[in-house]
Design a protein around this motif. Structure first.
Motif: not given
Length: 803
Positions: A476, A498, A500, A522-523, A525, A548-549
């Protein structure tokens, strides 16, 4: 029948070890009534600290035997209630002085911990339980002073009142309790208020306590200078005085407490060396002295205590010499933490004897030389931290054979050479940090295929070659930035659900990357692809990218031209966007203008010509705006003054003109204002002195005229001031000497005159700060001031003299 009764008589009276369960007795009606009334006086609440605890009082039913209720214990002879355990019962309400709890006069054990009695004072009636041996009222939100009547509990063996922050002690009350409770073994008072008790009074309080084995006064507000030879308790086994920030002086001599096993004096303000007497604590298993101001060297005798399993000396000032090379084979160390000190020298080879070690942290010191090849015997090691030292050479091969290792940090050293192509260990490795070293060669495939790996940081090294296929599906956090990696970004990277954080910036990556693929993560950041000049990002204008994030996006120096390919996208949570050093121009896309969450926008080194779009009502949370090195012309739009959250405004190296707006004084949060290398004219507005948060002010290389405002002397946080290469006249205001934090001053190449002010920081600046002002004189210039060249007093000085 007579034979049966005779047998029963023999069984009951001649075998004392046989007893009937307390639930076989009917409890007294008055006890049952008292318990039911006590229960009914409370509501229940969601107690996240006790979520998995079943509620005991759900079994309390009127008309049933209270001796069978959960949490209730009865005497097997008298049937009186002698034990009440309602810990973690999620009760909420007050315990008043008329509570039926106080009618249970035979109680020997009472546990009400982890309930919420907020606002309840510690009643004197608790002192009426004179048979009480165990009392636990921890984490109950009691308040007020502990009543003197608590000293009536002379049979106490254990008292827990921890984590009642509004509960305070008087010295006389604590002393009476300890003197009367002559068999007291456990006294747990952490996070109660003992601020009125001086540490030197503790000796008077506890000097008669020969039975005490466990004393916890953590975070109790004890302050003052600790004198030696106090708390000499012959039976003491556990002592915790940690997190008393203002407890100072030298560490006490505790050698008289010969049975001490656990000692925690962390997070205080102790100074000086570790007393040699600590080496006499032969039963010691755990010693924690974290975050004090201890210095000197670590006694070698401390490292040879055979029962010591945990030693934590983190965050102190140990500086003298290296770790003694004395670890015996008979040691029992499981945790050794000497991090964040100033210990130097080489790592001792006797580390190989620490074969029970689970956690070793020697990070943030000054260790040098090579890492010794000592890891073959450390088969239980799970955490190893050697980051932030001066270690060099190659990583020893025995390290890569460790099978239990979960956390490895060798970052911020000078380690070099390639990593091995194949390894036999690291099956459980979850965290690998080798960043900020001199490691070279290709990144071996095992680095990217470890089955349990969650965080991998190899950034700021000299790795070359292509990035191999990535199959560590638990990843991640992946940072490979600031290396010399080449080739394409592997397609496998887009399969990590996962992931990020992904940093691939500052490499030599090439090829075409469809930006849409990153939206599969999708995760995600943080995404950084900056400074890969051969990398081509394909933005399809018909695709609506949905991140989205995503909060951080760094795309500087990736060859972006215009905004035609950035016409669509959704970045609802984006806070930090860096598109600097590209060839962007024209209008900003709507998706960028509509990001309400944006806090930092970097667009420097592009070709923007107008500030209009950057100063409208969008980005009300903007804290940093960098538009330096563009082609901006015209004046500064007054709407910039409406961005009240702005901390950094950099408009340097443009073609801006006009006056510096007075309304900038409205941006009270501004810390850095850089307007250098433009065409601003007029005077420096006097209101600049209202920007009290300013740390850096650069107005150099413009066409500013007039005098330097005296109000700049009000900028008490200012660290850097550059007004050079303008047309400023007059004297240097004496008020500038009030800038005690000023480290950089450049007033060169203006038309200033008079004597340079003296005192404070001004005595530290060299000729370079004033060169090109022919009218200036005085220190540090060689030109002396004549009678007519002295600077006139400031207006403030004149005003004070007239008064």
């Amino acid at each position: 029948m007579r034979l049966f009764l005779l047998y029963l008589h023999i069984l009951l009276f001649n075998f004392p070890s046989f007893s009937l369960s307390s639930s076989n007795f009917l409890c007294h009606p008055e006890d049952s009534y008292a318990l039911l009334q006590f229960k009914s006086s409370f509501t229940t609440y969601t107690n996240y600290a006790c979520q998995e605890q079943p509620q005991k009082t759900s079994t309390w039913k009127n008309g049933t035997n209270c001796c069978s209720w959960h949490g209730v214990t009865c005497d097997t002879v008298s049937a009186n209630v002698i034990g009440l355990d309602l810990g973690c019962e999620s009760l909420q309400g007050n315990i008043y002085s008329n509570s039926t709890l106080f009618q249970l006069s035979h109680l020997q054990s009472l546990n009400l911990s982890y309930n919420d009695f907020f606002g309840t004072h510690f009643h004197s009636k608790f002192g009426g339980f004179q048979n009480l041996t165990h009392l636990d009222l921890s984490s109950c939100n009691f308040q007020g002073e502990v009543p003197p009547q608590i000293s009536h509990l002379s049979k106490l063996i254990s008292l827990h009142l921890s984590r009642n922050g509004q509960l305070s002690w008087k010295e006389t009350t604590l002393k009476s309790l300890v003197q009367n409770a002559t068999i007291l073994e456990e006294l747990i008072l952490d996070e109660t208020n003992m601020s009125s008790i001086h540490p030197n009074s503790l000796n008077l309080i506890f000097n008669q306590s020969s039975s005490l084995t466990n004393l916890n006064l953590q975070r109790s507000g004890i302050s003052g200078n600790w004198k030696n030879n106090i708390l000499c308790l012959p039976s003491l086994q556990e002592l915790d005085l940690s997190k008393n920030d203002y407890l100072e002086g030298q560490l006490p001599n505790l050698s008289c407490s010969t049975f001490l096993r656990i000692l925690d004096l962390s997070y205080c303000s102790f100074t000086g060396p570790i007393p040699l007497s600590f080496s006499n604590l032969t039963y010691l298993t755990s010693l924690s002295l974290i975050d004090n101001r201890l210095n000197g060297s670590i006694p070698s005798s401390l490292l040879t205590l055979q029962n010591l399993t945990s030693l934590s000396l983190k965050d102190n000032l140990f500086i003298s010499g290296q770790i003694p090379d004395v670890f015996p084979k008979s040691n029992r160390f499981q945790k050794l933490d000497l991090s964040s000190n100033k210990i130097d020298g080489q790592l001792p080879k006797s580390l190989s004897n620490l074969q029970h070690l689970i956690n070793l942290d020697l990070s943030s010191n000054s260790f040098s030389g090579q890492i010794p090849d000592v890891f073959d015997g450390l088969t239980k090691l799970q955490e190893l931290r050697l980051g932030y030292n001066r270690l060099e050479g190659q990583i020893p091969p025995s390290l890569f054979r460790l099978s239990q290792l979960d956390y490895l940090d060798f970052s911020n050293n000078k380690l070099k050479g390639p990593l091995p192509e194949e390894i036999s260990g690291f099956q459980n490795l979850g965290y690998l940090f080798l960043n900020n070293n001199l490691l070279s060669g290709k990144i071996p495939s095992w680095c990217l295929s470890l089955p349990s790996l969650g965080m991998l940081d190899l950034s700021n090294n000299q790795f070359t070659g292509n990035i191999s296929v990535i199959s560590s599906y638990s990843l991640y956090y992946l940072k490979l930035c600031s290396n010399k990696l080449q080739g394409d970004i592997p397609e496998s990277i887009f399969n990590f659900a996962n992931l990020a954080t992904l940093c691939l910036s500052s490499n030599n990556l090439s090829g075409v990357v469809n930006f849409q693929h990153f939206s599969k993560l999708q995760k995600l950041d943080t995404l950084s692809l900056s400074r890969n000049s051969q990398l081509s990002l394909n933005f399809e204008s018909t695709v609506n990218y949905n991140f989205s994030i995503l909060s951080t996006l760094e795309l500087s120096s990736v060859g972006l031209i215009g905004y035609s390919k950035l016409s669509s996208g959704k970045f609802p949570g984006l806070r930090y966007l860096d598109l600097s050093d590209n060839k962007l121009f024209g209008r900003l896309p709507n998706w960028l203008l509509n990001i309400d969450s944006l806090q930092s926008l970097g667009l420097s080194h592009n070709m923007f010509e107008s500030m209009d779009q950057f100063t409208r009502n969008q980005w009300q949370n903007l804290q940093g705006l960098d538009l330096s090195f563009n082609l901006l012309a015209g004046g500064i739009s007054l709407s910039i003054c409406n961005k009240s959250s702005l901390i950094l405004l950099n408009l340097a190296h443009n073609k801006l003109t006009g006056n510096i707006p007075q309304c900038l004084a409205n941006v009270s949060s501004l810390q850095v204002l850089d307007l250098q290398e433009n065409k601003f004219y007029g005077t420096i507005p006097n209101v600049i002195g209202e920007l009290q948060a300013l740390h850096g002010l650069n107005l150099s290389h413009n066409r500013l005229t007039g005098s330097i405002p005296q109000s700049i002397g009000n900028l008490s946080s200012l660290e850097s001031l550059d007004l050079s290469s303008n047309i400023l006249t007059g004297v240097i205001p004496a008020e500038l000497t009030n800038l005690n934090g000023l480290e950089v001053l450049n007033l060169s190449h203006n038309h200033l005159m008079g004597e340079i002010p003296q005192g404070k920081q001004f005595n530290t600046f060299s000729n370079d700060s004033y060169v090109g002002n022919s009218g200036l004189c005085g220190f540090p210039l060689s030109k002396k001031c004549g009678p007519k060249q002295h600077s006139p007093p400031s207006a403030n000085t004149l005003g004070s003299e007239e008064n």
